[in-house]
Write an enzyme that holds these catalytic residues in place. Structure first.
Site, short mmCIF file in Angstrom:
data_model
loop_
_atom_site.label_atom_id
_atom_site.label_comp_id
_atom_site.label_asym_id
_atom_site.label_seq_id
_atom_site.Cartn_x
_atom_site.Cartn_y
_atom_site.Cartn_z
N GLY A 148 6.65 0.41 4.86
CA GLY A 148 7.23 1.67 5.29
C GLY A 148 6.15 2.74 5.41
N CYS A 149 6.49 3.81 6.11
CA CYS A 149 5.51 4.87 6.36
C CYS A 149 5.15 5.60 5.07
CB CYS A 149 6.04 5.84 7.41
SG CYS A 149 7.74 6.38 7.15
N TYR A 150 6.15 6.05 4.32
CA TYR A 150 5.85 6.75 3.06
C TYR A 150 5.12 5.83 2.07
CZ TYR A 150 9.11 10.65 4.15
OH TYR A 150 9.74 11.74 4.69
N ALA A 153 1.29 5.66 3.00
CA ALA A 153 0.50 6.84 2.63
C ALA A 153 0.39 6.97 1.11
CB ALA A 153 1.14 8.10 3.22
#
EC number: 1.2.1.38
Lengths: 345, 345, 345, 345
Positions: A148-150, A153
């Site tokens: 996932g994106c979160y 990061a």
């Protein structure tokens, strides 16, 4: 090599098309969309007119297995889990940009995704595709669960501190911010222009799907049960994610020491850039690119480490990372097709 | 009542003019600007053309003291401390939107503002003008130190939890986000449109002027030395502040219990709106208005209380609060001239 | 081939760097900036950190002429005219993104650029680099005057109608809109974020430098003196230009007929895409790319042809077109280094 | 005076609520919404929480006629025409923000609105509510057709030139631009944040509903059949309209002469501000206010007059103008409840 993309009308799919257009080893043979089968891609995405001339197709697993070696799933939750098993059984490798194969715990999957998890044997085959920590396993897998994106990061921001045992692993607070494209192309009042422009919102506190995903990675690395505070916010811009992370340091490290540790940790990973002391990355500095930029600040007054980690949610947070994973799976140079400067301004 | 505004070319000044235009008891007699004296206000701010016909003037303390009863300072740091003493000595009351009279500790002032603090006797006269916690003192003062934007949103978000002893006061983390107008009208590459649009940045970690201000208020309330983590970010929008605050609960309170406590705490304060369970405020919902909206989430898994507090940085974070303070200082109804709906969308 | 870029701190320069980074035949040997010589490029543009490691240099014509074959000028007005003659005399070819060599008429140059035009012999050497109408001349030139952003969008929109004699050439009205990056990186209140965000402005009516440039091209094509109405506006977004053009048709053409004519006209020009009937391009559909997209509408009620032409002002309106011109000048395939999909969303 | 608003979930309705909140003579007794009857207004629009405590109601004409004197319709097309006749028959005055009663020509209504026009006797009762040209008729009417947003900006920009016979009335070209809130709150891919942000689009060329409305007004004023070119565009911002208008001058007027004529023409109209020579208004300069600001440029080279006219589409283009009309209808001062400064920045 011939590949297909399933989920052709979402932003993940068009971003895959953008990078694959410049990839020397790959041709997109098919774009599959249930809702738009029979429609020209350029009708739905006019920016590809006169460049990509392709009618979107309906999914047919048997045909697909004959036509392509690899399939990207850029689908909503609870779609790929019903298709990937059949494809894998026919020898097709799959890269799944959705969350269906990321969690191993069936109960948590049920709680956050609202359905039963994929069959156990396929979950066990799946590899979590964060290349910076998992490169060896990625090479072999037939089911690549693209992060996932979160979680991307956030995990990249925390990993060196965790692995080098510099922080109290149970003290993690993640204040995360995303551009609006993270919400996809489905219409909703929340991301209606006039509601979202000139606005800043927190949302899904305590219930976001990425909480168990982040906790699973951190628990794996820490070898003990980790719980995090994770608060997502939405920013009136199209692209970009920033995770601002707060964690207690185990000792009085200086910012400089931590930066050195981080730079060493990531020295063989071309897409992570650790900034020098006094400089924090902004989301625009990775716009359109596969970079994850990290800035650090050791607050000596309070003993907290503050980590700022930014990515483009549609690239390193989705399609770019999927290409990076494909490159690793097929033994190509990791940056193939991804070696572009961020777009600035 | 006749008033003057010093600092006529900043956003604080024009926002004062907007509210005072509809205030029944006040007339703006003079707008003072060193850099633009002799220029029509409408040259500098064309939106007031044909409405306000006034030439900006140079500061002259003696004349000013004869002409007006109250002076608003919408000036940069380290200006008002050199002017307010003389005005106060002549019997003029002053409302200072800058930070010159907010801190009591001269060393901290020197450290964060880079100059010597105002003379001690005037610092002692000054009252910190957060009406929701300081109403009595505000009534009498001749030097009103109008709070900073971040401290306003943050303090209002924390106050009930602090005063009712619900949280560990030494565990406060503030992840704050502001719209760009907080940076004022002075040109800078940071807020050049093409650099700031479609961008999200953290800045001034560990060195922001509002850190000692927040700590001073919290220390006063807690009766012990409080240090906070405070990380400001800048959002690509013009107006709005959100403080997302993380603090450890002393007990396993439910969200509902906390909301009840907050609503009771603020029941006589018309500009604080505590949202019901499951609802978090967004910055647009207070746009252009003097409201501070607060949402709460008690994370029972981790024992953290998450507080989301939003204001319009130019209104409750600056000029609106200054009007509110003026109303209190002169015994007028607190909402006079401020009773407007937020502008939506 | 080794090249240099002069004007290293502007947006034109960084956009050149982005495209040249992926160009197979070219290496950027030097980036020259008077204001930042001695500074690392990554200090000024952090998005290139760890990718481009280069210190900006001061201009020295002699050294430069030995080191590179081609120089790009991404400089403000009235700079290149003083440098290009010396370079050309030493055998270096120059691509000038500024306006110094675009106009042939010295009086008009003086009137719109405020200085004397470059020496006549160099003006005569210069070729106006709009590849879609000027490809042969571009191949040979040593001074390539890269067109302005507005003239590119406008001329490409008008050319087929002019050349095929479909319209009254003296009736052209151009209502043009640009994103803010067109104003460059120099600070100005006009493009200060809080002034430009949520705002839409007309500017420079009747005095914009691109008026004589557009008129010169149209006059050349029409073989008679052409004057246009040209009204530029600025849109609160970073990139993109739209020219909406109004012109009287000579006959009652249908939209379909005109589209056919346009598509035939541009069939060998890969960067111009003429949209089908009923579809108008938006600026986002060319974002980050070198495409110029054109939509047409023949208003049969009034006999007007309405042309909508969009480009990315920093790409087809500046740096992308410069690369396209370089490709032509050196006999490379026109799309080399430019064959990328627009970034969407 | 008690009033009601029908169409409670649209932006027109909330903007009416904002202005009526500060109107000394009016109380909003009822907000009617078919889709949300029974729901608290603050559920749908959280920015009014703790300020307006009202449940939205279902429409019942008989009850309504007993409860209120005046009804505002902030409804989609083809709603008010079925309700207003019954209300008017019961003695209720109606202000219609939709287009149902603006056109007199039934065929054009059918062509542009897709349904039959309201019954002829009610169309004849209706008055087109542009106060600057129609004040006398507005006073008496029971059916006030509140003008469209584009027609307001455009007509006010053209009126003095038309009425004073300064221009060729058959040469009007209108290049219009609107903020996104003009599209309302209904979901659509066109105004999905990620599609509209950083984008600029033309739309509805030749088919926009405001074409016959503008032509009807101009035809009335000119006493001959007027056709216009009208091209609407959408700007990535929430509020604001600019009409840039091109028209042939009958003589070689100077900009100064025209400005004098315009200023004289509007001297008794407090909401129209004609800017001085060399200054063009931007949309932000009327943001949130009922002003229409006009700038002029006489292009002596080509004989064209260029008119730039800006309004806030939700205020002077909708709800603010409706309040202004109400004030006139009831003999109150025209600025009552509307005398506010634009919000800047």
């Amino acid at each position: 090599m011939d590949v297909a993309i399933i989920g052709g009308t979402g932003y993940g799919a068009v971003e895959l098309l953008r990078f694959l257009h410049n990839h020397p080893h790959v041709e997109v043979k098919k774009v599959i969309s249930h809702s738009n089968s029979g429609t020209d891609l350029a009708e739905v995405y006019p920016h590809v007119v006169d460049i990509i001339d392709m009618e979107m197709a309906e999914l047919d697993v048997d045909t697909l297995a004959e036509e392509v070696e690899l399939v990207f799933f850029a689908t909503p939750s609870n779609v790929s889990k019903n298709v990937i098993p059949a494809l894998v059984d026919k020898g097709v490798r799959c890269i799944d940009l959705s969350g269906d194969f990321r969690l191993r715990d069936g109960e948590k999957y049920q709680a956050y995704y609202g359905e039963e998890i994929a069959p156990r044997e396929y979950i066990e085959k799946a590899v979590y595709g964060l290349p910076e920590i998992n490169k060896q396993a990625i090479k072999q897998t037939s089911i690549l669960a693209n992060p996932g994106c979160y979680p991307t990061a956030t995990t990249l921001g925390l990993m060196p501190a965790f692995d080098k045992d510099l922080v109290d692993r149970s003290s993690v607070i993640i204040d995360a911010k995303t551009g609006v494209s993270g919400a996809g192309r489905s219409l909703s009042l929340n991301v209606h222009f006039s509601e979202m422009n000139e606005n800043f919102k927190a949302y899904n506190i305590g219930v976001h799907k990425h909480i168990p995903e982040i906790e699973q990675i951190l628990t794996d690395r820490a070898n003990k049960d980790i719980q995090v505070i994770f608060t997502p916010h939405i920013v009136p811009m199209t692209r970009g994610i920033m995770s601002t992370i707060y964690v207690d340091m185990k000792d009085n490290y200086s910012t400089k020491q931590l930066i050195d540790t981080y730079q060493t940790y990531y020295q063989d990973h071309p897409f992570v850039r650790v900034r020098k002391e006094g400089v924090l990355p902004s989301t625009r500095e990775v716009y359109g690119s596969n970079y994850c930029d990290i800035g650090l600040y050791a607050d000596e007054r309070t003993g907290k480490l503050i980590i700022v980690s930014v990515i483009d949610n549609l690239v390193k947070g989705a399609s770019g990372q999927a290409i990076q994973n494909m490159n690793i799976m097929y033994g190509w140079e990791e940056k193939t097709g991804l070696d572009q400067l961020p777009i600035y301004p």
